[in-house]
Design an enzyme around this catalytic site. Structure first.
Site, PDB file in Angstrom:
ATOM      1  N   ARG A  47     -12.214  -4.591  12.309  1.00 51.92           N
ATOM      2  CA  ARG A  47     -10.908  -4.565  11.740  1.00 51.92           C
ATOM      3  C   ARG A  47     -10.572  -5.817  11.338  1.00 51.92           C
ATOM      4  O   ARG A  47      -9.830  -5.858  10.346  1.00 51.92           O
ATOM      5  CB  ARG A  47      -9.966  -4.416  13.258  1.00 51.92           C
ATOM      6  CG  ARG A  47      -8.607  -4.757  12.785  1.00 51.92           C
ATOM      7  CD  ARG A  47      -7.490  -4.120  13.858  1.00 51.92           C
ATOM      8  NE  ARG A  47      -7.939  -4.154  15.241  1.00 51.92           N
ATOM      9  CZ  ARG A  47      -8.110  -5.315  16.001  1.00 51.92           C
ATOM     10  NH1 ARG A  47      -7.728  -6.501  15.402  1.00 51.92           N
ATOM     11  NH2 ARG A  47      -8.492  -5.466  17.164  1.00 51.92           N
ATOM     12  N   TYR A  99       9.182   4.681  -5.834  1.00 52.08           N
ATOM     13  CA  TYR A  99       8.458   5.735  -5.049  1.00 52.08           C
ATOM     14  C   TYR A  99       9.271   6.155  -3.861  1.00 52.08           C
ATOM     15  O   TYR A  99       9.533   5.442  -2.882  1.00 52.08           O
ATOM     16  CB  TYR A  99       7.028   5.075  -4.956  1.00 52.08           C
ATOM     17  CG  TYR A  99       6.309   6.056  -3.861  1.00 52.08           C
ATOM     18  CD1 TYR A  99       5.525   7.165  -4.797  1.00 52.08           C
ATOM     19  CD2 TYR A  99       5.823   5.925  -2.831  1.00 52.08           C
ATOM     20  CE1 TYR A  99       4.611   7.917  -4.212  1.00 52.08           C
ATOM     21  CE2 TYR A  99       4.917   6.904  -2.216  1.00 52.08           C
ATOM     22  CZ  TYR A  99       4.278   7.843  -2.986  1.00 52.08           C
ATOM     23  OH  TYR A  99       3.253   8.732  -2.581  1.00 52.08           O
ATOM     24  N   ASP A 171       4.974  -3.306  -7.668  1.00 54.46           N
ATOM     25  CA  ASP A 171       3.948  -2.067  -7.348  1.00 54.46           C
ATOM     26  C   ASP A 171       3.491  -1.897  -8.767  1.00 54.46           C
ATOM     27  O   ASP A 171       4.109  -1.128  -9.586  1.00 54.46           O
ATOM     28  CB  ASP A 171       4.721  -0.968  -6.772  1.00 54.46           C
ATOM     29  CG  ASP A 171       3.937   0.340  -6.727  1.00 54.46           C
ATOM     30  OD1 ASP A 171       2.892   0.352  -7.195  1.00 54.46           O
ATOM     31  OD2 ASP A 171       4.340   1.075  -5.471  1.00 54.46           O
ATOM     32  N   LYS A 195      -4.740   5.978  -6.577  1.00 53.56           N
ATOM     33  CA  LYS A 195      -4.465   6.829  -7.645  1.00 53.56           C
ATOM     34  C   LYS A 195      -5.657   6.009  -8.832  1.00 53.56           C
ATOM     35  O   LYS A 195      -6.767   6.733  -8.892  1.00 53.56           O
ATOM     36  CB  LYS A 195      -2.993   6.148  -8.268  1.00 53.56           C
ATOM     37  CG  LYS A 195      -1.932   6.421  -7.052  1.00 53.56           C
ATOM     38  CD  LYS A 195      -1.796   7.836  -6.745  1.00 53.56           C
ATOM     39  CE  LYS A 195      -0.780   8.110  -5.480  1.00 53.56           C
ATOM     40  NZ  LYS A 195       0.575   7.612  -5.431  1.00 53.56           N
TER      41      LYS A 195
HETATM   42  C1  LIG Z   1       1.148   6.901  -4.548  1.00 51.96           C
HETATM   43  C2  LIG Z   1       2.041   5.850  -4.673  1.00 51.96           C
HETATM   44  C3  LIG Z   1       2.265   4.890  -3.640  1.00 51.96           C
HETATM   45  C4  LIG Z   1       1.634   5.365  -2.181  1.00 51.96           C
HETATM   46  O1  LIG Z   1       0.335   5.262  -2.170  1.00 51.96           O
HETATM   47  P1  LIG Z   1      -0.063   5.934  -0.738  1.00 51.96           P
HETATM   48  O2  LIG Z   1      -1.666   5.663  -1.078  1.00 51.96           O
HETATM   49  O3  LIG Z   1       0.077   7.570  -1.116  1.00 51.96           O
HETATM   50  O4  LIG Z   1       0.278   5.844   0.277  1.00 51.96           O
HETATM   51  C5  LIG Z   1       3.067   3.875  -3.898  1.00 51.96           C
HETATM   52  N1  LIG Z   1       3.541   3.487  -5.104  1.00 51.96           N
HETATM   53  C6  LIG Z   1       3.431   4.442  -6.229  1.00 51.96           C
HETATM   54  C7  LIG Z   1       3.726   3.758  -7.507  1.00 51.96           C
HETATM   55  C8  LIG Z   1       2.607   5.585  -6.178  1.00 51.96           C
HETATM   56  O5  LIG Z   1       2.572   6.310  -7.058  1.00 51.96           O
END
Ligand SMILES: *Cc1c(COP(=O)(O)O)cnc(C)c1O
Length: 371
Positions: A47, A99, A171, A195
């Site tokens: 961890r 988001y 982000d 992503k």
């Molecule tokens: C998908 C996404 C998230 C969250 O990511 P997860 O892996 O689904 O928790 C946060 N910010 C943006 C802009 C996203 O497209």
């Protein structure tokens, strides 16, 4: 080193024990102590740290141009760690179109734990300035936004944040490589590595990257290792593998998206196209200043509203009807029918994640679906 070279080599070392060129997946949860009780290799327990995760964190930090990174089991786990680094009573300024999982996290979890949140239109500097309070500690930026691809001027928001003595977090999930938030004043960058970094729709992950190793980032690290929302070694390996080709992939995603957006903008059944690469986009000028390419995400509005949009999504054969983004395959999604989506999302809107197929095939698929 240029970004393509960094992506291939950052966080990469030939395995000292075997000479393996590919990064090993270290599954061990525990590491041997020496006779004196020390930890000769620096690892203690899974961890707190793991060699595969460490390689990923080094790679992600180098690629984003930061000093350090903390990897998490999802994008929202990474975002949560940033919010957990605040204290009850602290005030956060976030975009109204952040988001939707982040809206839920703020409203349903962190407000209950004592954070105070203002949602503002981040494209309006006056609104941001007016929202500042004595206990404003964090500005959350997400650009381009979802699903209207609104553009926030990162330089300007970071200036307001720093004048208020607050941390500016960006982000950068939708625009890795092509947008460099640290060069624009951000203090922390968050990615859902689920992503574009993973890039193949087969791994969930997130990361917080620090421009410099501040006390704030040390708290994020503490939350990572003590809270334990860490990614598995295999997931780390998948994300690291995806990262190696990211600069080339994002270039192709961007080129394809530009072609599709340009084609859609001329279609008689299309009411509006939201892509920051188009001159007609309200945020184009800022986007052209702060992005080197416009990434692979776009949305468009079909004339005729909800039914018309749903029928277009029902007819595509190459575009897959699914949520998420950043993978090799193109996706189409009717956002307004997603649970938890902002009710302001236009009913005729379809969001596209443009993949790595040939752009002419994507355009032909949309042409037939729009017929
Ligand atoms: C998908 C996404 C998230 C969250 O990511 P997860 O892996 O689904 O928790 C946060 N910010 C943006 C802009 C996203 O497209």
């Amino acid at each position: 080193m240029r970004i393509e070279t960094l992506a291939v080599h950052a966080g990469h070392a030939i395995d000292a024990a075997t000479g393996a060129v590919a990064t090993p997946i270290h599954l061990s949860t525990t590491f041997e102590r020496d006779a004196e009780g020390g930890y000769p290799h620096g690892y203690v327990y899974g961890r707190s740290a793991n060699p595969t995760r460490h390689a990923l964190e080094e790679g992600l930090a180098a690629l984003e141009g930061g000093e350090d990174a903390a990897a998490f089991g999802s994008g929202l786990a990474a975002s949560s760690a940033v919010l957990q680094a605040l204290a009850p009573g602290d005030h956060v300024i976030a975009p109204t179109d952040v988001y939707h999982g982040m809206t839920k996290l703020l409203r349903e979890v962190f407000v209950r734990w004592g954070l105070d949140v203002s949602f503002v239109d981040m494209t309006k500097l006056d609104e941001i300035k007016q929202a500042v309070q004595p206990r404003t500690k964090l500005f959350w930026v997400e650009t381009p936004s979802n699903p209207l691809l609104k553009i926030t001027d990162i330089v300007r928001v970071a200036e307001v944040a720093h004048a208020a003595g607050a941390v500016c977090v960006c982000d950068n999930t939708w625009a890795p490589i092509v947008q460099r938030p640290f060069d624009l004043g951000a203090d922390l960058v968050v990615h859902a590595t689920t992503k574009y970094f993973g890039g193949h729709s087969d791994v969930t992950g997130g990361v917080v990257i620090a421009r410099t190793k501040t006390d704030f980032f040390e708290r994020v690290r503490e939350i990572q290792t003590t809270g334990g929302a860490v990614p598995s070694p295999f997931d780390c390996w998948l994300i690291l593998r995806g990262m190696r080709s990211l600069p080339w992939r994002i270039r192709a995603h961007s080129e394809n998206a530009f072609k599709v957006a340009t084609w859609l903008a001329d279609h008689q059944r299309v009411e509006a196209v939201h892509y920051p690469g188009l001159d007609s986009h309200a945020g184009h000028e800022i986007a052209a200043r702060q992005m080197s390419a416009f990434s692979g995400m776009l949305s468009f509005e079909v004339r005729g509203g909800r039914e018309a949009a749903l029928s277009v999504a029902a007819k595509t054969e190459i575009f897959i009807r699914a949520t998420s983004l950043g993978g090799v395959e193109s996706l189409i999604e009717h956002r307004a029918s997603i649970k938890g989506e902002d009710p302001r999302t236009p009913q005729g809107l379809l969001r596209l994640s443009i993949g790595l197929e040939h752009p002419d095939d994507l355009i032909e698929d949309l042409a037939e679906a729009l017929e």
